[in-house]
Write a protein that holds these residues in place. Sequence first.
Motif, mmCIF file in Angstrom:
data_model
loop_
_atom_site.group_PDB
_atom_site.id
_atom_site.type_symbol
_atom_site.label_atom_id
_atom_site.label_comp_id
_atom_site.label_asym_id
_atom_site.label_seq_id
_atom_site.Cartn_x
_atom_site.Cartn_y
_atom_site.Cartn_z
ATOM 1 N N ALA A 1 0.825 -1.208 0.000
ATOM 2 C CA ALA A 1 0.000 0.000 0.000
ATOM 3 C C ALA A 1 0.862 1.261 0.000
ATOM 4 N N ASP A 2 1.984 1.225 0.718
ATOM 5 C CA ASP A 2 2.903 2.375 0.720
ATOM 6 C C ASP A 2 3.382 2.692 -0.684
ATOM 7 N N ARG A 3 3.622 1.634 -1.453
ATOM 8 C CA ARG A 3 4.105 1.853 -2.814
ATOM 9 C C ARG A 3 3.000 2.396 -3.717
ATOM 10 N N LYS A 4 1.766 1.894 -3.532
ATOM 11 C CA LYS A 4 0.666 2.334 -4.401
ATOM 12 C C LYS A 4 0.201 3.745 -4.059
ATOM 13 N N TYR A 5 0.126 4.042 -2.767
ATOM 14 C CA TYR A 5 -0.397 5.342 -2.324
ATOM 15 C C TYR A 5 0.750 6.176 -1.760
ATOM 16 N N PRO A 6 1.274 7.126 -2.515
ATOM 17 C CA PRO A 6 2.477 7.852 -2.101
ATOM 18 C C PRO A 6 2.296 8.710 -0.859
ATOM 19 N N ASN A 7 1.053 8.998 -0.483
ATOM 20 C CA ASN A 7 0.827 9.824 0.703
ATOM 21 C C ASN A 7 -0.085 9.075 1.674
ATOM 22 N N LEU A 8 0.310 7.835 1.994
ATOM 23 C CA LEU A 8 -0.461 7.026 2.938
ATOM 24 C C LEU A 8 -0.229 7.559 4.350
ATOM 25 N N ARG A 9 -1.265 8.173 4.915
ATOM 26 C CA ARG A 9 -1.150 8.833 6.217
ATOM 27 C C ARG A 9 -1.636 7.965 7.375
ATOM 28 N N TYR A 10 -2.545 7.037 7.074
ATOM 29 C CA TYR A 10 -3.145 6.259 8.158
ATOM 30 C C TYR A 10 -3.296 4.813 7.726
ATOM 31 N N TRP A 11 -2.898 3.903 8.605
ATOM 32 C CA TRP A 11 -2.998 2.467 8.351
ATOM 33 C C TRP A 11 -3.315 1.776 9.660
ATOM 34 N N ASN A 12 -4.330 0.930 9.673
ATOM 35 C CA ASN A 12 -4.633 0.171 10.881
ATOM 36 C C ASN A 12 -5.235 -1.171 10.500
ATOM 37 N N GLU A 13 -4.832 -2.198 11.230
ATOM 38 C CA GLU A 13 -5.344 -3.548 11.024
ATOM 39 C C GLU A 13 -6.169 -3.937 12.244
ATOM 40 N N LEU A 14 -7.439 -4.285 11.998
ATOM 41 C CA LEU A 14 -8.395 -4.529 13.073
ATOM 42 C C LEU A 14 -8.469 -6.008 13.424
ATOM 43 N N GLU A 15 -9.073 -6.294 14.565
ATOM 44 C CA GLU A 15 -9.167 -7.669 15.048
ATOM 45 C C GLU A 15 -10.508 -8.318 14.716
#
Length: 381
Positions: free
Chosen positions: A341-355
């Motif tokens: 995702a970092d590579r696809k979206y150059p301005n990735l500001r928020y990332w979270n993985e839920l349970e």
Amino acid sequence: MSETITPFKIDIPQTALDDLKTRLAITRWPEQETVNDWSQGVPLHKLKALCEYWQNEYDWRSCEARLNAHPQFITPIDGLDIHFLHIRSPHDNALPMVMTHGWPGSVLEFMDVIGPLTNPTEYGGDANDAFHLVIPALPGYGFSGKPEQTGWSIERTANAWITLMRRLGYANFVAQGGDWGSAVTGALGNIHPPECLGIHLNMAIALPNEAERANLNDKEKAALASFQFYQDWDSGYSKQQSTRPQTVGYALADSPVGQAAWIYEKFYAWTDNNGEPEDALSTSKILDDISLYWLTNTAASSARLYWESFNSAFGSGFESDIPVGISIFPKEIFRSVKPWADRKYPNLRYWNELEKGGHFAAFEQPETFVNEVRSCFKAMR
């Protein structure tokens, strides 16, 4: 062309509800499946139980009243009537947000998040997290118009949403979406109108490049395996809808049981459940969504979005530096990993993985979804 915004209220004729019960009563059922699981589709006993409840106990008027409790409107955009909910927050500093559903979802997915998002102080939250919400129905879905010519792709829809937000007078806004809503929101972010401050996706498709495929860790292998499972065993509906939406539309428009099965299977396959769709969503909520498709006769028109866009919608590149936030729910159809995702979206500001949670994030896990949206856009206000 008129830019009139007309108030709208849902009022399904009683004759349509009576016709539904009649059709359910005279269903010709197939024989039982030859397996003891869902691998051939919806088990006969499950669908019979769902449709018996639909015929004898389900109350559409209750769903209709919940929808009508929110301000709704119709406005023509690019030659098509767009139906949308517009709920303004009582807080002056609220951030406008357009939220987009997918298939086989609808605006009903967002019913339980409207209150906390628009009026957080009533739910123990902070007024600084308030949103004004605009929740449109996709072209060909729900009470939006059904396109009569080709061309209503995700990009055209994204441009329609930009027009809608401008028409409502919003000088800036953010956008959120899952499933087709993710594709439309991603397209909107790629267009990057000056008013859009950022986007949030709860189904982001970012796949590895050749070098990354050569050195996968266990988590990345699992992510690719889920994608491969979809391709091999779970994508038949999309192949049909993206190639012959009219053909499947005849069957689904004529048979409520067929329409129910077509959607119910996805509530089994795509929710975070313990073996039954009802573990994730109540029977009434499942039937609310199925009924919306049936009563608006949108099986064919909703499927045409696949014909218009499926082959390009999710695999396309991203060429905008707009701020992006992504929430990964564990039972999502496609679960990417952050390096891709970092590579696809150059301005990735928020990332979270839920349970906990699946494909219908706001529908299944409203509280978690609200927290994700708040957290994502906190830094973009």
